[in-house]
Design an enzyme around this catalytic site. Structure first.
Site, PDB file in Angstrom:
ATOM      1  N   HIS A   1      60.972  48.524  -9.833  1.00 19.50           N
ATOM      2  CA  HIS A   1      60.540  48.862  -8.463  1.00 19.50           C
ATOM      3  C   HIS A   1      61.613  48.557  -7.438  1.00 19.50           C
ATOM      4  O   HIS A   1      62.350  47.565  -7.541  1.00 19.50           O
ATOM      5  CB  HIS A   1      59.226  48.172  -8.101  1.00 19.50           C
ATOM      6  CG  HIS A   1      59.294  46.681  -7.935  1.00 19.50           C
ATOM      7  ND1 HIS A   1      59.562  46.087  -6.715  1.00 19.50           N
ATOM      8  CD2 HIS A   1      59.099  45.669  -8.812  1.00 19.50           C
ATOM      9  CE1 HIS A   1      59.524  44.770  -6.857  1.00 19.50           C
ATOM     10  NE2 HIS A   1      59.252  44.493  -8.116  1.00 19.50           N
TER      11      HIS A   1
ATOM     12  N   ASP B   1      64.521  40.775  -6.869  1.00 21.01           N
ATOM     13  CA  ASP B   1      63.224  41.297  -7.305  1.00 21.01           C
ATOM     14  C   ASP B   1      62.925  42.542  -6.476  1.00 21.01           C
ATOM     15  O   ASP B   1      62.545  42.424  -5.317  1.00 21.01           O
ATOM     16  CB  ASP B   1      62.147  40.225  -7.103  1.00 21.01           C
ATOM     17  CG  ASP B   1      60.741  40.729  -7.338  1.00 21.01           C
ATOM     18  OD1 ASP B   1      60.571  41.740  -8.030  1.00 21.01           O
ATOM     19  OD2 ASP B   1      59.804  40.084  -6.811  1.00 21.01           O
TER      20      ASP B   1
ATOM     21  N   GLU C   1      55.180  48.372  -5.813  1.00 20.60           N
ATOM     22  CA  GLU C   1      54.838  47.311  -6.766  1.00 20.60           C
ATOM     23  C   GLU C   1      54.436  46.027  -6.070  1.00 20.60           C
ATOM     24  O   GLU C   1      53.505  45.334  -6.513  1.00 20.60           O
ATOM     25  CB  GLU C   1      56.026  47.053  -7.704  1.00 20.60           C
ATOM     26  CG  GLU C   1      55.687  46.185  -8.914  1.00 20.60           C
ATOM     27  CD  GLU C   1      55.748  44.692  -8.658  1.00 20.60           C
ATOM     28  OE1 GLU C   1      55.249  43.930  -9.513  1.00 20.60           O
ATOM     29  OE2 GLU C   1      56.304  44.276  -7.611  1.00 20.60           O
ATOM     30  N   GLU C   2      55.116  45.675  -4.987  1.00 17.42           N
ATOM     31  CA  GLU C   2      54.837  44.400  -4.322  1.00 17.42           C
ATOM     32  C   GLU C   2      53.432  44.344  -3.720  1.00 17.42           C
ATOM     33  O   GLU C   2      52.942  43.257  -3.404  1.00 17.42           O
ATOM     34  CB  GLU C   2      55.874  44.122  -3.227  1.00 17.42           C
ATOM     35  CG  GLU C   2      57.287  43.863  -3.746  1.00 17.42           C
ATOM     36  CD  GLU C   2      57.417  42.573  -4.539  1.00 17.42           C
ATOM     37  OE1 GLU C   2      56.412  41.839  -4.675  1.00 17.42           O
ATOM     38  OE2 GLU C   2      58.525  42.302  -5.035  1.00 17.42           O
TER      39      GLU C   2
ATOM     40  N   ASP D   1      61.350  43.985 -14.810  1.00 20.16           N
ATOM     41  CA  ASP D   1      61.136  43.231 -13.572  1.00 20.16           C
ATOM     42  C   ASP D   1      61.600  41.802 -13.815  1.00 20.16           C
ATOM     43  O   ASP D   1      61.820  41.384 -14.950  1.00 20.16           O
ATOM     44  CB  ASP D   1      59.658  43.282 -13.176  1.00 20.16           C
ATOM     45  CG  ASP D   1      59.431  43.130 -11.681  1.00 20.16           C
ATOM     46  OD1 ASP D   1      60.316  42.568 -10.998  1.00 20.16           O
ATOM     47  OD2 ASP D   1      58.369  43.558 -11.192  1.00 20.16           O
TER      48      ASP D   1
ATOM     49  N   HIS E   1      60.750  35.452  -4.776  1.00 18.34           N
ATOM     50  CA  HIS E   1      60.116  35.723  -3.477  1.00 18.34           C
ATOM     51  C   HIS E   1      60.645  34.808  -2.375  1.00 18.34           C
ATOM     52  O   HIS E   1      59.983  34.604  -1.359  1.00 18.34           O
ATOM     53  CB  HIS E   1      58.592  35.651  -3.572  1.00 18.34           C
ATOM     54  CG  HIS E   1      57.997  36.879  -4.194  1.00 18.34           C
ATOM     55  ND1 HIS E   1      56.671  37.220  -4.052  1.00 18.34           N
ATOM     56  CD2 HIS E   1      58.556  37.860  -4.928  1.00 18.34           C
ATOM     57  CE1 HIS E   1      56.443  38.358  -4.702  1.00 18.34           C
ATOM     58  NE2 HIS E   1      57.579  38.750  -5.239  1.00 18.34           N
TER      59      HIS E   1
END
Length: 352
Positions: A71, A188, A222-223, A243, A323
């Site tokens: 993603h 990410d 995706e998030e 991922d 994150h």
């Protein structure tokens, strides 16, 4: 100096990708970048209605397909309120604490296309004024964006063209070190997108014929939970999400190997596919770790929840401080690239 020369271009691609703002819901520019990369490689692509990108390479077997996904959408924010003190209240896009972005530079993207820079700060930042500067809760009420403009009230902000609903992206602050690390926001999952692009480039350069028609889905939601749950051809048998591997206390994942996820918050991944991936890693001397991610979901788990009858798996480079301000090493990128290369050239297994 690098011990992994095959990742030099991967690192360059990562730098380019993380430098393109793309919080979930605001991904058209970065999808366009990836689209051009595939087109330069002579790979056919199309965009789905959600704005994601699908690239396809025909294989010897056109009745059974594989799909790999990564993603390109990232964490970000949106203007929640134009405040009377000349600052902005924000609403988060994706799952992360406000502490992860305190003090971060950002860009406000107005609906007219204008961009304004700013900084995400606590309202009670100055220790010379606020006694609770260090103890006040980092939450939506207290966090705000200080705009780099001469504004002191809501009217002056709106005169700049800023309004509720404008997207806010974070400065990636990407940097490579001489000993092979790359640190940046949004590894990410842009590290994995770069890996897939490099994989396709390698296959094309070597003239490899894939055993199965293989699709590469670059998802863009995706998030927020539903990036890779659609546009999966009925012929798809195996669906592999690429991922990040999550690191922390109790985790096996590190920054130097490829992480093979056996279970996340959605439940176990397919046992047979997992064993096939482990077998490939051991056969080709690829460094790997098996791991469980307790607070995690992927495009593959989203596809399962959507009802697709597929064999699903999850692998990826190990990423520290997920994150937040992330980091990985070129050896993890290399091991992930190698595992995917041997995977797409391997025969599907009879999982029973």
């Amino acid at each position: 100096m690098t011990a992994y020369p095959n990742t030099v271009e991967t690192m360059k691609l990562i730098e380019q990708l993380v430098s393109i703002p793309s919080p979930s819901g605001f991904t058209n520019q970065v999808i366009g970048f990836v689209e051009k990369e595939f087109q330069h490689l002579g790979v056919d692509t199309f965009r789905n209605r959600k704005g994601g990108l699908i690239a396809t390479i025909e294989g010897e077997n056109r009745d059974e397909h594989r799909m790999l996904t990564a993603h390109v959408d990232t964490l970000g924010a949106m203007v929640k309120e134009v405040k009377d003190n000349g600052r902005l209240r924000i609403d988060l896009i994706g799952g992360f604490p406000y502490t992860a972005v305190e003090g971060e530079y950002c860009i406000i993207h107005t609906s007219s296309g204008k961009q304004m820079t700013g900084t995400i700060l606590m309202h009670q930042t100055s220790v010379h004024v606020y006694k609770d500067a260090g103890t006040a809760e980092r939450n939506q009420q207290n966090m705000e964006v200080r705009i780099d403009a001469k504004v002191s009230n809501a009217k002056e902000i709106r005169e700049l063209g800023i309004e509720v609903g404008d997207f806010i992206s974070f400065d990636p602050r990407v940097e490579q070190t001489e000993n092979g690390f790359i640190k940046s926001r949004h590894l990410d999952d842009k590290a994995s997108v770069a890996i897939l692009l490099q994989l396709v480039k390698r296959l094309k350069a070597e003239g490899k014929q894939l055993p199965y028609t293989t699709h590469f889905l670059i998802s863009n939601n995706e998030e927020i939970g539903y990036g890779g749950n659609s546009n999966i051809p009925a012929e798809t048998v195996e669906y592999l999400a690429v991922d990040m591997g999550a690191m922390g206390d109790g985790q096996s994942t590190d920054e130097y190997t490829v992480s093979i996820c056996v279970k996340d918050a959605s439940g176990p991944y397919h046992y047979g596919l997992r064993k096939h991936l482990v077998g490939l890693a051991e056969k080709h001397a690829i460094g790997y770790q098996l791991d469980i991610y307790p607070y995690y979901g992927s495009d593959a788990s989203a596809a399962i929840r959507a009802g697709h009858d597929i064999i699903h798996g999850l692998v990826g480079p190990g990423i520290d401080s997920s994150h937040a301000f992330e980091r990985t090493h070129e050896s993890s990128l290399e091991n992930t690239e190698q595992l995917l290369y041997h995977y797409v050239l391997s025969n599907m297994q009879s999982y029973g």
